[in-house]
Write an enzyme that holds these catalytic residues in place. Structure first.
Site, PDB file in Angstrom:
ATOM      1  N   CYS A 407     -35.461  38.479  25.845  1.00 13.50           N
ATOM      2  CA  CYS A 407     -34.160  37.815  25.728  1.00 13.50           C
ATOM      3  C   CYS A 407     -34.352  36.325  25.453  1.00 13.50           C
ATOM      4  O   CYS A 407     -34.702  35.943  24.340  1.00 13.50           O
ATOM      5  CB  CYS A 407     -33.326  38.088  26.982  1.00 13.50           C
ATOM      6  N   HIS A 538     -33.576  43.929  26.918  1.00 13.11           N
ATOM      7  CA  HIS A 538     -34.265  43.924  28.213  1.00 13.11           C
ATOM      8  C   HIS A 538     -34.946  45.276  28.430  1.00 13.11           C
ATOM      9  O   HIS A 538     -34.360  46.180  29.046  1.00 13.11           O
ATOM     10  CB  HIS A 538     -33.274  43.648  29.344  1.00 13.11           C
ATOM     11  N   GLU A 540     -37.145  46.156  30.455  1.00 11.55           N
ATOM     12  CA  GLU A 540     -37.439  46.485  31.853  1.00 11.55           C
ATOM     13  C   GLU A 540     -36.369  47.364  32.483  1.00 11.55           C
ATOM     14  O   GLU A 540     -36.627  48.053  33.472  1.00 11.55           O
ATOM     15  CB  GLU A 540     -37.612  45.201  32.676  1.00 11.55           C
TER      16      GLU A 540
END
Length: 570
Positions: A407, A538, A540
């Site tokens: 990001c 993102h 994750e």
């Protein structure tokens, strides 16, 4: 009928209700049951989107764009779920729903009160969400885990506790189980375990009309002799229903700790779940899940090589601000039989101003970056620490250290490259310098710039790999050579598409763009670098213990010197 397991907490906040709820749900899944989860947060915010990570921890992002409490990340990771914003209830959502109904005249002139209107809305919300078809069976989930945020006795939690008191009678005793998570502290020179805090917490809960069926006690050590008996006597809960959840090697071991004490049998018995009647295919799938989970948890116990990753962020004083990132690093490292050592670096400590004001802090920060096997620059908002992130990117690029940007990390990489490779020394982000003459990062035109809550580009969006670049793309290979991928986004600013040709002509390749317009930059890679990757999304957020995120796998492999051989075997 769906069965409900409510998890409450006492004594202190942050005691681990989310992990206990996730672990209980995982154990139920090993029977072949389908499980969903709801988190209740008693704050007035509509969602977690405007909360500071330093105040509340990570804002977890869902597929539908919901910005929610970090515990929903635990549910998705442990239970393999894809939740929605409705799986997170806040006081703000409940009151807004009731007030909107009052304004429409739905209550037919009645006086609107906490009881019954607020408590009814809470119960209706839970029943509505629990009846959403589970993707595995296309039927409502067998069990709904409900985590009651806050601590018993908090004023904010009172309407939710009252709602649960009523709810237990509404769904019936055989369909309702209350797990109370409490603390057994170790105090004194001899390290004696004390039960009084748990006794007081259970007394408060009973005074509000709820009696725990199971007590899970957090402590640094397993129960001493006589502790379980004492808790049973004063909390009026059978000894068999009191469990020690002591500190263990990792949170992945918590389900194993509970299972070893007979937790699943007690929970199934309390909910009148007939284990032999569960169809064999479902129970076999559950056993396979358990075997995979225990194998994964045992990888934490292996004497594996250590990989050091410097995480250069701006919320590092509270590591819960990056909990999904930490988990994604763990998932990737354990999958490749490595242990990850995270070196937390506050981005602003890398900046020249700190060198003059606090040289020791500056030295320590750069020592961590320079000694790491890889560098990770995560997302964030605001100008503080941004120049430190840019400096960390520069170091990783020039020294050919494996690098992953996420990001804002991608935007920092673009600006660093523009300044130091393309020669645009004043390159900036319009987020930090709105009047900049060299805007390499701009505000997305369709995004509301005045209202902050829920107005970003949020949720799962498709990204498509560039047909001309994908053959040489590391990320394309790590994603299984799929032309289109889906990942979760949370941003207001993007790379200026007008400057992309200038960057690409100097070697920074935009290997993937958004699949909808083809004009929004999603993934960058740097030619000639062992691993220099950044994403606007993102990754994750959808990393799972048994299915780690490809960008994190790539980072850990590159930092371990294994990436090239891994790619050859794909």
């Amino acid at each position: 009928m769906t069965k409900y397991v409510v998890v409450s907490g006492g004594v202190i906040s942050g005691i681990g209700k989310g992990i206990i709820a996730s672990s209980a749900g995982l154990l139920l899944e090993t029977l072949g049951l389908t499980v969903t989860a709801i988190k209740i947060d008693p704050y007035l915010n509509i969602d977690a989107g405007t909360l500071s990570p330093l105040d509340h921890g990570e804002v977890y992002l869902l597929d539908d764009g919901g910005e929610v409490d970090l515990d929903l990340g635990n549910y998705e990771r442990y239970l393999g779920l894809t939740l929605t914003r409705d799986n997170n209830i806040t006081t703000g959502k409940i009151y807004k729903a009731v007030i909107d109904r009052e304004r429409r005249g739905d209550y037919l002139g009645k006086t609107v009160q906490v009881v019954p209107h607020i408590t009814n809305e809470i119960q209706d919300w839970i029943e509505r969400v629990s009846k959403i078809p589970n993707p595995k069976t296309n039927l409502p989930s067998d069990v709904c885990m409900i985590e009651l945020g806050g601590t018993v006795g908090d004023i904010e939690s009172a309407p939710f506790i009252e709602a649960m008191r009523q709810f237990q009678f509404k769904v019936g005793q055989d369909n309702f189980c209350l797990i109370h998570v409490s603390l057994v502290p170790v105090v004194g020179a001899v390290g004696e375990q004390k039960t009084k805090p748990t006794q007081a917490s259970v007394r408060d809960l009973r005074g509000l009309g709820l009696s725990p069926d199971i007590i899970a006690c957090r402590s640094t050590l397993p129960f001493e002799s006589g502790i379980r008996e004492k808790l049973s006597m004063f909390c009026q809960v059978p000894e068999s229903n009191i469990f020690s959840v002591h500190d263990c090697q990792s949170l992945y071991h918590v389900p194993i700790v509970l299972e070893s004490q007979g937790f699943l049998e007690i929970l199934a018995s309390r909910l009148k779940i007939d284990i032999p009647s569960i169809p064999k295919p479902l129970s076999s799938d559950g056993q396979e899940l358990w075997n995979k989970w225990t194998d994964f948890a045992k990888a934490k116990e292996l004497n594996s090589p250590v990989v050091k990753i410097a995480v250069v962020g701006k919320y590092t004083h509270l590591q819960d601000s990056y909990i999904s990132l930490v988990k994604a690093l763990e998932h990737a490292s354990l999958t490749i039989k490595r242990h990850v050592d995270i070196l937390w670096v506050e981005a602003s400590d890398l900046e020249p101003l700190v060198q003059s004001s606090n040289p020791m802090k500056y030295y320590d920060a750069w020592k961590s970056v320079c000694s790491a096997d890889g560098v990770l620059v995560p997302g964030g908002f605001g100008a503080r620490g941004f120049e430190g992130k840019v400096l960390a990117v520069k170091w990783a690029r020039e020294n050919k250290k494996p690098f992953l940007g996420i990001c804002l990390g991608l935007q920092a990489a673009v600006i660093e490259f523009a300044r130091n490779v393309c020669g645009v020394t004043e390159a900036q982000s319009a987020e930090f310098v709105p009047e900049t003459s060299d805007p390499f990062v701009i505000h997305m035109p369709e995004i509301d710039s005045k209202n902050l809550g829920g107005t970003m580009r949020l949720g799962s969006r498709p990204s498509k790999f560039n047909d001309e670049l994908k053959s040489n793309s590391v990320m394309y290979k790590l994603y299984g050579s799929n032309d289109t991928i889906h990942e979760r986004h949370r941003h207001r600013y993007e790379v200026n598409p007008e400057i992309v040709p200038q960057l690409e002509s100097n070697g920074l390749k935009f290997v993937a763009k958004d699949a909808d317009t083809g004009n929004r930059m999603e993934i960058i890679e740097l030619e000639g670098h062992p691993y220099f990757v950044a994403s606007q999304f993102h990754p994750e957020c959808i990393s799972r213990p048994l299915k780690p995120s490809p960008p994190f796998i790539g980072l850990l492999l590159a930092a371990s010197g294994l990436l090239e051989s891994h790619l050859e075997n794909l």
